[in-house]
Design a protein around this motif. Structure first.
Motif, PDB file in Angstrom:
ATOM      1  N   LEU A  98       0.827  -1.200   0.000  1.00 21.23           N
ATOM      2  CA  LEU A  98       0.000   0.000   0.000  1.00 21.23           C
ATOM      3  C   LEU A  98       0.866   1.256   0.000  1.00 21.23           C
ATOM      4  O   LEU A  98       0.624   2.196  -0.772  1.00 21.23           O
ATOM      5  CB  LEU A  98      -0.949   0.003   1.202  1.00 21.23           C
ATOM      6  N   CYS A 118     -13.893  -1.572  -2.070  1.00 21.31           N
ATOM      7  CA  CYS A 118     -13.765  -2.744  -1.212  1.00 21.31           C
ATOM      8  C   CYS A 118     -15.166  -3.275  -0.940  1.00 21.31           C
ATOM      9  O   CYS A 118     -16.049  -2.523  -0.524  1.00 21.31           O
ATOM     10  CB  CYS A 118     -13.060  -2.366   0.088  1.00 21.31           C
ATOM     11  N   TYR A 129      -7.930  -1.129   5.334  1.00 21.87           N
ATOM     12  CA  TYR A 129      -7.929   0.172   4.673  1.00 21.87           C
ATOM     13  C   TYR A 129      -8.358   1.286   5.627  1.00 21.87           C
ATOM     14  O   TYR A 129      -7.788   2.380   5.601  1.00 21.87           O
ATOM     15  CB  TYR A 129      -8.798   0.151   3.415  1.00 21.87           C
ATOM     16  N   HIS A 132      -5.620   2.378   7.708  1.00 23.06           N
ATOM     17  CA  HIS A 132      -4.583   3.089   6.952  1.00 23.06           C
ATOM     18  C   HIS A 132      -5.109   4.390   6.352  1.00 23.06           C
ATOM     19  O   HIS A 132      -4.577   4.889   5.349  1.00 23.06           O
ATOM     20  CB  HIS A 132      -3.980   2.166   5.892  1.00 23.06           C
ATOM     21  N   PHE A 134      -8.119   5.340   5.011  1.00 23.93           N
ATOM     22  CA  PHE A 134      -9.161   5.421   3.993  1.00 23.93           C
ATOM     23  C   PHE A 134     -10.517   5.605   4.668  1.00 23.93           C
ATOM     24  O   PHE A 134     -10.792   4.987   5.702  1.00 23.93           O
ATOM     25  CB  PHE A 134      -9.183   4.150   3.132  1.00 23.93           C
TER      26      PHE A 134
END
Length: 159
Positions: A98, A118, A129, A132, A134
């Motif tokens: 990523l 997703c 995600y 991280h 998102f």
């Protein structure tokens, strides 16, 4: 662990990563199980920056992803076809991949926001995600690999 551009000799190994129809659907809804090198090559027609994470000891692929729908005017693009070899899941490879893809989007394509889709049934990826940076920004209803309706959640984060 290191990364490089996809090479033709990587395709067979990457094709072996999906372990089920469901897993392949998460990687790319248009793929047909089992994944073949030809399917990956055909998908690359509309993709950019195909990237392979390799085992530093033997240069064997352990993960793969690409970018698509690069929009210079909106300064966005999408992360796609993210896949890891099962033996390397939960070991930091996804985070490394990523980060590489975010850097490539920012530096090679001058993108300031990375997006992805997703599926709502892919809880592990949704958590990854979200952890991280998102955040959901939209959704669409699609048919899954069994013909059932699911939500494909659009997520984005600033680079």
């Amino acid at each position: 662990m290191s990364h490089r551009n996809l090479a033709t000799h990587d395709l067979e190994t990457i094709s072996s990563f999906p372990q089920s129809v469901e897993e392949l659907f998460y990687i790319g809804p248009r793929f047909v199980y089992p994944l073949t090198p030809e399917q990956i090559v055909n998908m690359l027609v509309n993709r950019a920056s195909p990237t392979v994470v390799v085992n530093a000891d033997n240069d064997q692929p352990i993960a793969y992803a690409n970018l698509y729908d690069i929009d210079a005017e909106q300064s966005t693009c999408y992360l796609g076809n993210v896949i890891l070899a099962s033996a390397y899941r939960g070991k930091g490879v996804a985070e490394y991949l990523l980060n590489v893809m975010m850097t490539r989007a920012r530096e090679e394509h001058r993108i300031s926001r990375l997006k992805l889709y997703c599926h709502n049934t892919n809880t592990r990826a949704l958590i990854f995600y979200t952890n991280h940076g998102f955040i959901p920004c939209g959704s669409k209803i699609i048919d899954n690999h069994e013909g059932r309706k699911i939500a494909s959640i659009e997520m984005e984060r600033a680079l």
